[in-house]
Scaffold this motif. Structure first.
Motif, short mmCIF file in Angstrom:
data_model
loop_
_atom_site.label_atom_id
_atom_site.label_comp_id
_atom_site.label_asym_id
_atom_site.label_seq_id
_atom_site.Cartn_x
_atom_site.Cartn_y
_atom_site.Cartn_z
N GLY A 14 52.52 83.86 70.22
CA GLY A 14 52.43 84.15 68.99
C GLY A 14 52.93 85.57 68.76
N LEU A 15 52.61 86.28 69.74
CA LEU A 15 53.10 87.73 69.53
C LEU A 15 54.33 87.94 69.83
CD1 LEU A 15 51.82 90.49 69.29
CD2 LEU A 15 51.59 90.95 71.68
N ALA A 16 55.18 87.11 70.73
CA ALA A 16 56.48 86.89 70.90
C ALA A 16 57.28 86.51 69.59
CB ALA A 16 56.91 86.21 72.21
N ARG A 17 56.62 85.37 69.14
CA ARG A 17 57.32 84.97 67.87
C ARG A 17 57.17 85.85 66.76
NH1 ARG A 17 61.15 82.70 65.21
NH2 ARG A 17 60.56 81.62 63.35
N LEU A 18 56.10 86.76 66.81
CA LEU A 18 55.92 87.70 65.56
C LEU A 18 57.07 88.90 65.75
CD1 LEU A 18 54.25 88.67 63.04
CD2 LEU A 18 52.86 89.59 64.45
N GLU A 19 57.21 89.32 67.12
CA GLU A 19 58.27 89.83 67.50
C GLU A 19 59.55 89.72 66.96
OE1 GLU A 19 57.44 91.11 71.22
OE2 GLU A 19 55.76 92.49 70.98
N GLU A 20 59.79 88.30 67.32
CA GLU A 20 61.09 87.69 66.77
C GLU A 20 61.54 87.84 65.45
OE1 GLU A 20 62.50 83.44 66.75
OE2 GLU A 20 61.74 84.01 68.82
N LEU A 21 60.36 87.48 64.77
CA LEU A 21 60.62 87.63 63.21
C LEU A 21 60.94 88.98 62.66
CD1 LEU A 21 57.41 85.18 62.17
CD2 LEU A 21 59.87 84.57 61.99
N ILE A 22 60.06 90.01 63.05
CA ILE A 22 60.24 91.11 62.55
C ILE A 22 61.70 91.52 62.84
CG2 ILE A 22 59.55 93.63 63.20
CD1 ILE A 22 56.71 92.56 63.78
N LEU A 45 50.86 84.11 60.89
CA LEU A 45 50.78 84.40 62.32
C LEU A 45 49.95 85.54 62.71
CD1 LEU A 45 51.96 83.20 65.06
CD2 LEU A 45 53.98 84.14 64.78
N THR A 46 50.46 86.61 61.97
CA THR A 46 49.22 87.90 62.02
C THR A 46 47.91 87.46 61.85
OG1 THR A 46 51.18 89.24 61.50
CG2 THR A 46 48.93 90.12 61.22
N ARG A 47 47.53 86.60 61.03
CA ARG A 47 46.29 86.21 60.59
C ARG A 47 45.62 85.32 61.87
NH1 ARG A 47 47.19 84.90 54.59
NH2 ARG A 47 47.04 86.89 53.59
N GLN A 48 46.55 84.58 62.33
CA GLN A 48 46.01 83.59 63.41
C GLN A 48 45.62 84.76 64.94
OE1 GLN A 48 49.00 80.78 63.89
NE2 GLN A 48 48.24 79.36 62.24
N LEU A 53 41.95 87.51 68.46
CA LEU A 53 41.23 88.62 69.13
C LEU A 53 39.96 88.57 68.83
CD1 LEU A 53 44.34 91.25 68.38
CD2 LEU A 53 43.48 90.40 70.58
N ASP A 54 39.60 88.35 67.36
CA ASP A 54 38.17 88.46 67.12
C ASP A 54 37.43 87.63 68.04
OD1 ASP A 54 38.79 90.38 65.03
OD2 ASP A 54 38.77 88.88 63.37
N GLU A 55 37.77 86.25 68.07
CA GLU A 55 37.00 85.39 68.91
C GLU A 55 37.14 85.83 70.34
OE1 GLU A 55 39.22 81.99 68.43
OE2 GLU A 55 38.56 81.49 66.39
N SER A 56 37.96 86.58 70.96
CA SER A 56 38.06 86.93 72.19
C SER A 56 36.96 88.05 72.47
CB SER A 56 39.29 87.33 72.87
OG SER A 56 40.06 86.31 72.80
N GLU A 57 37.01 88.99 71.36
CA GLU A 57 36.03 90.01 71.25
C GLU A 57 34.65 89.58 71.25
OE1 GLU A 57 35.17 94.24 68.78
OE2 GLU A 57 36.46 92.77 68.13
N LYS A 58 34.31 88.64 70.47
CA LYS A 58 33.25 88.01 70.49
C LYS A 58 32.38 87.41 71.62
CE LYS A 58 32.92 87.25 65.45
NZ LYS A 58 33.33 86.32 64.46
N ARG A 59 33.34 86.69 72.54
CA ARG A 59 33.23 86.02 73.73
C ARG A 59 32.89 87.34 74.85
NH1 ARG A 59 37.57 82.23 75.98
NH2 ARG A 59 35.94 82.07 77.51
N LEU A 60 33.58 88.31 74.64
CA LEU A 60 33.39 89.49 75.55
C LEU A 60 32.13 89.96 75.30
CD1 LEU A 60 36.84 91.20 75.56
CD2 LEU A 60 35.72 90.04 77.86
#
Length: 86
Positions: A14-22, A45-48, A53-60
């Motif tokens: 997703g991050l790679a796709r976002l960089e491509e879009l930019i 994509l940014t929202r996803q 990231l939010d879900e990962s932070e909660k898991r941590l």
């Protein structure tokens, strides 16, 4: 990219796709409609990615809590020589 394809992306994809879009949008060679479509895809994509990231932070946080539910303070390092495989 379809909505189903966006859901199946890993964070890194997703991050790679976002960089491509930019890069494509910054090029400035697209017509207005195409630019708006790519911008909309980027916002979704940014929202996803933020949600992942939010879900990962909660898991941590869950993993780092003690028996009483308090977060344990630990130093964090990405140095490969400090990684332990317990």
């Amino acid at each position: 990219m379809s909505a189903e394809e966006e859901k199946d992306l890993t964070f890194e994809q997703g991050l790679a796709r976002l960089e491509e879009l930019i890069k494509t949008l910054e090029n400035g060679e697209l017509d207005l409609d195409k630019s708006l479509n790519l911008f909309e895809e980027g916002i979704k994509l940014t929202r996803q990615l933020n949600q992942k990231l939010d879900e990962s932070e909660k898991r941590l946080e869950l993993l780092l809590k003690d028996e009483e539910g308090r977060l344990l303070g630990r130093e964090f390092s990405l140095a490969p020589d400090e990684v332990k495989n317990d």
